[in-house]
Enzyme design. Structure first.
Site, PDB file in Angstrom:
ATOM      1  N   THR A  78      -4.803   3.625  -7.508  1.00 20.44           N
ATOM      2  CA  THR A  78      -5.656   3.511  -8.640  1.00 20.44           C
ATOM      3  C   THR A  78      -5.862   1.958  -8.940  1.00 20.44           C
ATOM      4  OG1 THR A  78      -4.960   5.478  -9.719  1.00 20.44           O
ATOM      5  CG2 THR A  78      -5.903   3.728 -11.144  1.00 20.44           C
ATOM      6  N   ASN A 103      -6.120  -1.987  -2.402  1.00 20.54           N
ATOM      7  CA  ASN A 103      -7.055  -1.332  -1.112  1.00 20.54           C
ATOM      8  C   ASN A 103      -6.011  -1.102  -0.216  1.00 20.54           C
ATOM      9  OD1 ASN A 103      -8.520  -1.379   1.368  1.00 20.54           O
ATOM     10  ND2 ASN A 103     -10.251  -2.208   0.178  1.00 20.54           N
ATOM     11  N   MET A 104      -6.052   0.214   0.538  1.00 20.60           N
ATOM     12  CA  MET A 104      -5.143   0.670   1.318  1.00 20.60           C
ATOM     13  C   MET A 104      -5.258   0.223   2.684  1.00 20.60           C
ATOM     14  SD  MET A 104      -2.365   2.206  -0.073  1.00 20.60           S
ATOM     15  CE  MET A 104      -1.873   2.801  -1.775  1.00 20.60           C
ATOM     16  N   HIS A 133     -20.421  -1.371  -2.814  1.00 21.87           N
ATOM     17  CA  HIS A 133     -19.910  -0.015  -2.674  1.00 21.87           C
ATOM     18  C   HIS A 133     -21.011   0.930  -2.733  1.00 21.87           C
ATOM     19  CE1 HIS A 133     -16.097  -2.112  -2.678  1.00 21.87           C
ATOM     20  NE2 HIS A 133     -15.473  -0.980  -2.397  1.00 21.87           N
ATOM     21  N   LYS A 137     -19.253   4.734  -7.271  1.00 20.64           N
ATOM     22  CA  LYS A 137     -18.113   3.924  -8.018  1.00 20.64           C
ATOM     23  C   LYS A 137     -18.127   3.390  -9.435  1.00 20.64           C
ATOM     24  CE  LYS A 137     -15.093   0.354  -6.197  1.00 20.64           C
ATOM     25  NZ  LYS A 137     -13.708   0.845  -6.606  1.00 20.64           N
ATOM     26  N   THR A 144     -10.182  -4.546  -4.913  1.00 18.98           N
ATOM     27  CA  THR A 144     -10.169  -5.331  -3.902  1.00 18.98           C
ATOM     28  C   THR A 144     -10.749  -6.703  -4.142  1.00 18.98           C
ATOM     29  OG1 THR A 144     -10.318  -3.623  -2.114  1.00 18.98           O
ATOM     30  CG2 THR A 144     -10.605  -5.854  -1.337  1.00 18.98           C
TER      31      THR A 144
END
Length: 242
Positions: A78, A103-104, A133, A137, A144
């Protein structure tokens, strides 16, 4: 692994599919109201009995859950209210392993590492940051870009972000870091860091071409985190030997 999903929007639906393809078990979700899912719906994190909880949600769902005592390892993505969430997670990390990333994608971590190096070499260049994006969003700038901006602010003394120049009628100041957010269509996510000087421009860009990279990143982090001692982790230290 037995995985609890916090949130059941697009990202955790992808996470569930990829996790099950890898042989993991989704033991349930915490999704709030109005979510139809083929998994049990829990109200607290620990009652699911999961090995790890993966969060792709929003502060309104996550923060109340963190008010309870939590023993389940947490992978948190999150991005809204980042400072508050990180502060709480660091407190929790004294009694459980916690991983947080805005950001994963591991590629974004590499981008941030490259940015740190570039900032030491391109001090005389103007710096602008742009993120793009999809039109669904809700937060801007993205988590990020906030992470990349934090890196820049740490390395440029006296610098400050400028989010809107529409009412500014003067030339750009050297200390400015321009920050722009674009929303449209189905753009998964693009982040550009632009260094500009007289007669030359250097850009560092990361393009996400599918949302699976974020789900895969969360699962990779979860696989490592469940075997880590208590502590607060991000991509800078998760894979370090202890």
């Amino acid at each position: 692994m037995k995985i609890l999903l916090i949130g059941y929007g697009t990202m955790n639906k992808i996470t569930a599919r990829l996790a099950e393809e890898e042989g993991h078990e989704i033991v349930g979700i915490i999704a709030g109201s109005g979510k139809d899912a083929p998994y049990p719906d829990f109200k607290t994190i620990d009652e699911a009995g999961a090995d790890v909880a993966i969060d792709f949600s929003h502060p309104e769902l996550l923060l109340p859950l963190l008010e309870d005592e939590v023993k389940t390892p947490l992978v948190i993505a999150t991005t809204g209210q980042k400072e508050e969430i990180v502060s709480i997670l660091k407190e929790k990390s004294t009694s459980l392993p916690v991983f947080f990333s805005a950001n994963m994608s591991y590629g974004v971590h590499v981008m941030n590492t490259l940015l740190k190096k570039a900032l030491t070499m391109l001090d005389e260049f103007d710096l602008e940051m742009v993120e793009r994006h999809h039109n669904k969003k809700v937060d801007a700038p993205s988590g990020t870009l906030v992470k990349l901006l934090d890196t820049a602010l740490e390395h440029r003394d006296g610098s400050y972000p400028v989010y809107d120049r529409s009412n500014v009628h003067e030339k750009r100041k050297k200390e400015e870091i321009g920050v722009s957010a674009i929303r449209g269509g189905s753009i998964v996510g693009t982040h550009d860091v632009i260094f500009a000087k007289d007669d030359e421009v250097i850009e560092i860009t990361h393009q996400a071409q599918s949302k699976e990279i974020f789900a895969n990143g969360a699962l990779k982090a979860a696989n490592v985190l469940v075997n880590r001692p208590n502590g607060f982790y991000d991509y800078n230290n998760l894979f370090e030997e202890r």
